[in-house]
Design a protein around this motif. Structure first.
Motif, PDB file in Angstrom:
ATOM      1  N   VAL A  17       0.942  -1.373   0.182  1.00 36.24           N
ATOM      2  CA  VAL A  17       0.099  -0.050  -0.010  1.00 36.24           C
ATOM      3  C   VAL A  17       0.863   1.406  -0.037  1.00 36.24           C
ATOM      4  CG1 VAL A  17      -1.974  -1.175   1.396  1.00 36.24           C
ATOM      5  CG2 VAL A  17      -0.082  -0.137   2.568  1.00 36.24           C
ATOM      6  N   ASP A  18       0.236   2.422  -0.224  1.00 36.05           N
ATOM      7  CA  ASP A  18       0.895   3.791  -0.198  1.00 36.05           C
ATOM      8  C   ASP A  18       1.342   3.973   1.263  1.00 36.05           C
ATOM      9  OD1 ASP A  18       1.789   6.165  -1.992  1.00 36.05           O
ATOM     10  OD2 ASP A  18       0.703   7.021  -0.305  1.00 36.05           O
ATOM     11  N   ARG A  19       2.184   4.866   1.566  1.00 34.90           N
ATOM     12  CA  ARG A  19       2.860   5.505   2.792  1.00 34.90           C
ATOM     13  C   ARG A  19       1.495   6.102   3.519  1.00 34.90           C
ATOM     14  NH1 ARG A  19       8.032   8.567   2.393  1.00 34.90           N
ATOM     15  NH2 ARG A  19       6.783   9.765   3.490  1.00 34.90           N
ATOM     16  N   ARG A  20       0.955   6.851   2.617  1.00 28.43           N
ATOM     17  CA  ARG A  20      -0.261   7.556   3.499  1.00 28.43           C
ATOM     18  C   ARG A  20      -1.232   6.616   3.746  1.00 28.43           C
ATOM     19  NH1 ARG A  20      -1.342  10.924  -1.887  1.00 28.43           N
ATOM     20  NH2 ARG A  20      -1.012   8.797  -2.551  1.00 28.43           N
ATOM     21  N   THR A  21      -1.333   5.501   3.251  1.00 27.87           N
ATOM     22  CA  THR A  21      -2.606   4.432   3.966  1.00 27.87           C
ATOM     23  C   THR A  21      -1.801   3.830   5.149  1.00 27.87           C
ATOM     24  OG1 THR A  21      -3.211   3.942   1.561  1.00 27.87           O
ATOM     25  CG2 THR A  21      -3.586   2.188   3.359  1.00 27.87           C
ATOM     26  N   VAL A  22      -0.791   3.730   5.166  1.00 28.04           N
ATOM     27  CA  VAL A  22      -0.060   3.403   6.507  1.00 28.04           C
ATOM     28  C   VAL A  22      -0.557   4.321   7.533  1.00 28.04           C
ATOM     29  CG1 VAL A  22       1.965   2.801   7.942  1.00 28.04           C
ATOM     30  CG2 VAL A  22       1.394   1.998   5.449  1.00 28.04           C
ATOM     31  N   TYR A  23      -0.260   5.756   7.268  1.00 30.82           N
ATOM     32  CA  TYR A  23      -0.313   6.647   8.540  1.00 30.82           C
ATOM     33  C   TYR A  23      -1.937   6.857   8.592  1.00 30.82           C
ATOM     34  CZ  TYR A  23       4.278   8.574   8.075  1.00 30.82           C
ATOM     35  OH  TYR A  23       5.797   8.648   8.025  1.00 30.82           O
ATOM     36  N   ARG A  24      -2.738   6.415   7.665  1.00 31.80           N
ATOM     37  CA  ARG A  24      -4.141   6.384   8.142  1.00 31.80           C
ATOM     38  C   ARG A  24      -4.434   5.234   9.270  1.00 31.80           C
ATOM     39  NH1 ARG A  24      -5.009   8.308   2.502  1.00 31.80           N
ATOM     40  NH2 ARG A  24      -5.123   6.322   1.684  1.00 31.80           N
ATOM     41  N   PHE A  25      -4.164   3.967   8.690  1.00 29.67           N
ATOM     42  CA  PHE A  25      -4.009   3.022   9.594  1.00 29.67           C
ATOM     43  C   PHE A  25      -3.409   3.552  11.067  1.00 29.67           C
ATOM     44  CE2 PHE A  25      -3.661  -0.374   6.073  1.00 29.67           C
ATOM     45  CZ  PHE A  25      -5.020  -0.337   5.992  1.00 29.67           C
ATOM     46  N   ILE A  26      -2.460   4.083  11.295  1.00 33.38           N
ATOM     47  CA  ILE A  26      -2.041   4.573  12.555  1.00 33.38           C
ATOM     48  C   ILE A  26      -2.973   5.432  13.020  1.00 33.38           C
ATOM     49  CG2 ILE A  26      -0.056   5.752  13.545  1.00 33.38           C
ATOM     50  CD1 ILE A  26       1.794   4.675  11.470  1.00 33.38           C
ATOM     51  N   ALA A  27      -3.306   6.487  12.181  1.00 35.44           N
ATOM     52  CA  ALA A  27      -4.302   7.420  12.762  1.00 35.44           C
ATOM     53  C   ALA A  27      -5.586   6.925  13.564  1.00 35.44           C
ATOM     54  CB  ALA A  27      -4.514   8.560  11.702  1.00 35.44           C
ATOM     55  N   ALA A  28      -5.976   5.805  12.762  1.00 40.90           N
ATOM     56  CA  ALA A  28      -7.124   5.058  13.273  1.00 40.90           C
ATOM     57  C   ALA A  28      -6.906   4.090  14.328  1.00 40.90           C
ATOM     58  CB  ALA A  28      -7.871   4.274  12.113  1.00 40.90           C
ATOM     59  N   GLY A  29      -5.618   4.034  14.813  1.00 40.99           N
ATOM     60  CA  GLY A  29      -5.357   3.133  16.103  1.00 40.99           C
ATOM     61  C   GLY A  29      -5.205   1.699  15.744  1.00 40.99           C
ATOM     62  N   GLU A  30      -5.334   1.635  14.419  1.00 39.76           N
ATOM     63  CA  GLU A  30      -5.170  -0.293  14.042  1.00 39.76           C
ATOM     64  C   GLU A  30      -3.709  -0.594  13.930  1.00 39.76           C
ATOM     65  OE1 GLU A  30      -7.894  -1.222  10.587  1.00 39.76           O
ATOM     66  OE2 GLU A  30      -8.510   0.992  10.536  1.00 39.76           O
ATOM     67  N   LEU A  31      -2.715   0.353  13.583  1.00 41.05           N
ATOM     68  CA  LEU A  31      -1.268  -0.020  13.840  1.00 41.05           C
ATOM     69  C   LEU A  31      -0.606   0.741  14.876  1.00 41.05           C
ATOM     70  CD1 LEU A  31       0.120  -0.035  10.301  1.00 41.05           C
ATOM     71  CD2 LEU A  31      -0.087  -1.882  11.695  1.00 41.05           C
ATOM     72  N   PRO A  32       0.040  -0.022  15.896  1.00 41.79           N
ATOM     73  CA  PRO A  32       0.724   0.693  17.002  1.00 41.79           C
ATOM     74  C   PRO A  32       2.021   1.307  16.433  1.00 41.79           C
ATOM     75  CG  PRO A  32       1.310  -1.772  16.965  1.00 41.79           C
ATOM     76  CD  PRO A  32       0.291  -1.585  15.967  1.00 41.79           C
ATOM     77  N   VAL A  33       2.569   2.205  16.942  1.00 40.39           N
ATOM     78  CA  VAL A  33       3.746   2.921  16.757  1.00 40.39           C
ATOM     79  C   VAL A  33       4.712   3.172  18.033  1.00 40.39           C
ATOM     80  CG1 VAL A  33       3.022   4.090  14.713  1.00 40.39           C
ATOM     81  CG2 VAL A  33       2.729   5.315  16.552  1.00 40.39           C
ATOM     82  N   VAL A  34       5.940   3.539  17.749  1.00 40.31           N
ATOM     83  CA  VAL A  34       6.743   3.710  18.704  1.00 40.31           C
ATOM     84  C   VAL A  34       7.439   5.097  18.282  1.00 40.31           C
ATOM     85  CG1 VAL A  34       9.081   3.435  19.894  1.00 40.31           C
ATOM     86  CG2 VAL A  34       7.477   1.467  19.338  1.00 40.31           C
TER      87      VAL A  34
END
Length: 68
Positions: A17-34
């Motif tokens: 997927v595009d990087r923007r899609t990854v950021y959307r998953f992060i913003a939605a709380g679906e992907l955790p980040v450090v």
């Protein structure tokens, strides 16, 4: 053993997927980040490999049985 951390481009490539899609998953709380922020500059986020695996597992659907 320390957690393996993946960059946003690496996660995008793994999910095809595009990087923007990854950021959307992060913003939605679906992907955790450090957040590896080291000052007042831009944050540098990484996704734990285990978090990506959990995300993929949560999105997996069983395959349909072939029609006869």
């Amino acid at each position: 053993m320390p957690a393996r951390l993946l960059s946003i481009p690496a996660v995008a490539a793994a999910l095809d997927v595009d990087r923007r899609t990854v950021y959307r998953f992060i913003a939605a709380g679906e992907l955790p980040v450090v957040d590896l922020r080291t000052g007042t500059g831009r944050s540098r986020v990484r996704v734990p490999a285990s978090g990506l695996e959990e995300f993929i597992a949560s999105r997996s659907v069983p395959s349909r049985r072939p029609r006869r």
